[in-house]
Structures are given as C-alpha cells and as structure tokens.
Write an enzyme that holds these catalytic residues in place. Structure first.
Site: not given
Ligand code: HSE
Length: 446
Positions: A14, A33, A43, A129, A136, A187, A190, A205, A302
């Site tokens: 990200v 902006a 870092a 966000e 989204i 992929g 994880e 979330k 992503g």
């Molecule tokens: N691992 C999350 C997902 C993405 O599969 O939607 C990051 O929150």
C-alpha cells in the site's frame, strides 16, 4: 504555497502504491487539495529497498521515530499494521502534533477510543478511509454523504479473501480447504489466513462502520465473530437450490434493544445485487431512513485501490488542517460529547432467520421429532427440503452405524438466537441426528 510534507511509516504494497499514485497524479491532486502533497520521508526496516522505490529525493530511515520527530512533517501515514508498535507510533505521532492517516482497521477497532481521544485533545486529525473496504469510500459516505439519515442497518462483504474462497466454492463445487489452498496459491490469501477466514478482519471493519453509523464507541470485543471454515460445498449447493447465495457478511443494525454487531456466513437472496459480488471484490449496503438502500462496490484491497483511499485522506487533511478543529468532521461522525450509549447486544438476543442442515437417519418419524422440537421452541418453519438419498454421499462417518441417511434442510422464520441455540442442542441430542447440525443465519436484506 509549499507542499504539505508527509512521512510514511512502512513502504510495502500500500505504501508504494500511495507513493506512485501521488507522484503520477500530483498535478490533479494539487488542483483539488489547494497545494501539493509530498512524501518527503519514509521509514522502513529495509532501507535499501525503500530508497530504490522512492528515489534519491526522499529521505529514507529505518527508525519511524525519526519521521515523527521531524518538525517539517505535517502528516504521518501509518502502514505498519497490527496493534503493537503501530499503536505506540500513532500515539507518539499524535503527541508530536502530527495528523495521522492509517489503514489499520485492527488498531482502530480495538484501540480507537483511546486514539481518537488523544487526537481530539491534541487538535489533530486521524483519518482512516483505507481501513474499511480498501478503495471504496465508505467512511466518507457514512460520515458525510449520509449524514442526514438515521442509519438503520449496514451489511457488507468486507473481506475479499473470504469472498474469493466462497466464489470458488460455488463456481467449482470445492470444499473450503481446497478453495483456501487455491486462494493461497493465487496470492489472494496470506500464508497465515486466520484473520480473514475466521472473520476477524471483517469484524474489525464492521466495528468501525458500526461506530460511525450509530455514534457509539468502537467495541470490537462485543462483536460476534464467526468465519467460513466450517462451510461445506453441500451447503452452498443447497442454498443455491433454495434461491440463496452464501456470503460472509459484516452486519450492524439498530434495534429497539440496542445495536447488533456481527460477522458470520449468511444466506442472502440470490437476486440481491450484493449476492452477485464475486471474487475478491467488496460491497457494502447501507440502509438509511431518508435515502433508502444504497450500495457501494469496489476493490477492498490491493496497492493502488487502497492508495486511493489513503490519498483521499491526505487531501482531506490538507484542505482542513488550518480549519478550526471544532469545525472538522468528527472522527466517528458524531460529536465526541454526543456519543450514544446504546449497548451492543449479545448474540443470544439477536433476531434472525436460519438455514439448518441435519444429516439424519432416513427413518419414520425423524422429521416429526425435529419439527416438534422447533415448534416447542416457538420457531416457525418457512421451508423444508429433503434430498433424495442418491443425491448425497450416504456413507456414514467412520465409526457410525451404516444406516440409510439423508440431508434435511430447514429454513425458519425469524426467531431469537438463544431459542435457536436451545433447539439445536435438543435436535443434536436425537440419536437419529447423525452429524453436527449446520446452522447458517439468513438475511433477506429487504
Ligand atoms: N485481507 C483483507 C481482505 C484486505 O481479504 O479483504 C485487507 O483488509
């Protein structure tokens, strides 16, 4: 005016997306902006790799505290993740008077109350966000676009990994373990997929959305969390035959007794738009009293989709950081002194309908006993489906008597979860119920 200076903590997928999009669209972002936005310091533990990604004009260090201590930095982006060091660094950045942008849903769902209080006391913004549904703009929609509404409920596919797995299970008739392996090979999942497949990521979330929708504190510890690991291909097939799809939903709902906050697999009518969200995509339905039903759809993860959300926060902060702190959009949409103490309800008090699958001995009177238990618990049956013996694998599990057996599928009307729990215990105790009963909640989302 000189660009606003941004320090980035962690330049992974990200972080590099954020750097690249900011650079690529810098002119348009500046026009929006009002001034440029520049990542001037990064870092990362892997300094050489980070320096290669950002080029020689950006200072790269391996110590996040050097970014926080830099008086030229106005905004700190935290993309480290987790509740450990990330929490310490976010609190230190706030204490140093920096605005913070974070994608860290786990941190905010668990420690949000402390973090937002620290930010309010210091007069800085914490923007997040990217923490919910990736690209989204659902936080923006809930906090600002829908601000006229009394929100009634939210239901979302807010974990792409599990939605990908469920889509594969449905498309290819795979069992969960096989679909998970495929997701890992491609992929989408994880190496340690626990947070995704057990529903924890979605619950983080949902917790954040619940707080913003209803003006309650973030209360991840009160969320009911159930993942998709126990789902079988058979249930997905039966659901399909009954006109439903199975999705892992994050649900939060206002009821007269309090707030529902739950994540679990759910049957939803196949005709709903959200039922047709496939693969790793995310979607959130919000029901407001004035607007009615709204649907938000897009990529929930992503590099650049998440960067899109991170940069939207950078632009918001750039526009607002000189405004009087009291005039900014409150972190959780409601003014901190106007939060509600509506309780998050225990799962036992939730009212919903159910799909039950019972593997039973195919004998006279079995169905009567099962339906008798449901009737005794005050649970009304909506539909019953019994599979032909030749449609299912009738071989009993090893060690069990090899009696003729069949699957009985029952859809119920709404009932209280505690009553259903009691009825399931009684049905499970019947000698003619041969395997653990599968229970999947059902939401019409009407
Ligand atoms: N691992 C999350 C997902 C993405 O599969 O939607 C990051 O929150």
């Amino acid at each position: 005016m000189k660009p606003i200076q941004v320090g980035l903590l962690g330049i992974g997928v990200v972080g590099s997306g954020t750097f690249n999009v900011l650079l690529r669209n810098q002119e348009e972002i500046k026009r929006r902006a009002g001034r440029g936005i520049r990542i001037s310091m990064v870092a990362d533990l892997n300094v050489a790799r980070a320096q290669e990604l950002v080029g020689p004009d950006v200072t790269v260090v391996n110590d996040a505290r050097a970014v926080i201590a830099n008086p030229d930095i106005d905004i700190v982006i935290e993309l480290i993740g987790g509740y450990g060091v990330a929490k310490t660094l976010v609190l230190e950045a706030i204490a140093a008077g920096k605005h913070v942008v974070t994608a860290n849903k786990a941190l905010l769902a668990v420690h949000g109350t402390e973090i937002f209080a620290a930010a309010s006391a210091k007069g800085v913004m914490v923007a997040f966000e990217a923490a919910v549904a990736g690209g989204i703009p659902i936080i923006k929609a809930l906090r600002e676009g829908l601000t006229a509404n009394s929100i009634q409920w939210i239901a979302g596919i807010i974990n792409g990994t599990t939605n990908f797995i469920l889509s594969e299970m449905r498309d290819k008739g795979l069992d969960f373990a096989v679909a998970l392996k495929q997701a890992q090979a491609l992929g989408y999942a994880e190496a340690d997929p626990t947070f995704d497949i057990e529903g924890v990521d979605a619950a983080h979330k949902a917790t954040i959305m619940s707080a913003i929708a209803f003006g309650i504190p973030v209360q991840f510890d009160k969320a009911y969390v159930e993942g998709i690991t126990k789902l079988g291909a058979a249930d997905i097939k039966y659901a399909e035959q009954l006109g439903y799809r199975i999705k892992l939903l994050g649900i939060t709902k206002r009821t007269p007794k309090g707030i529902e906050l739950r994540v679990h697999p759910c049957l939803i009518p196949a005709k709903r738009l959200i039922a047709n969200v496939e693969g790793a995509m995310n979607a959130v339905v919000v029901q407001g009293d004035a607007v009615g039903t709204t649907l938000y759809y897009g990529k929930g993860a992503g590099s650049e989709p998440t960067a899109s959300a991170v940069i939207a926060d950078l632009v918001d902060i750039t526009r607002l950081h000189t405004a009087d702190a009291a005039q900014r959009v409150p972190h959780l949409a409601f003014q901190p002194n106007a939060m509600s103490d509506l309780p998050v309800m225990p799962m036992g008090e939730v009212v919903t309908s159910y799909y039950l699958r019972l593997r039973v001995a195919d004998e006279t009177g079995v169905l009567a006993k099962v339906t008798g238990i449901l009737a005794g618990a005050g649970i009304s049956i909506d539909a019953v489906l019994q599979r032909e013996a030749d449609e299912i694998n009738t071989e009993a599990a090893p060690g069990l008597p090899q009696v003729p057996q069949t699957d009985v599928i029952i859809l119920t009307h709404d009932c209280v979860e505690a009553n259903m729990n009691a009825a399931i215990s009684k049905m499970q105790a019947l000698p003619t119920v041969l395997e653990p009963i599968t229970r999947i909640r059902k939401e019409e989302l009407a």
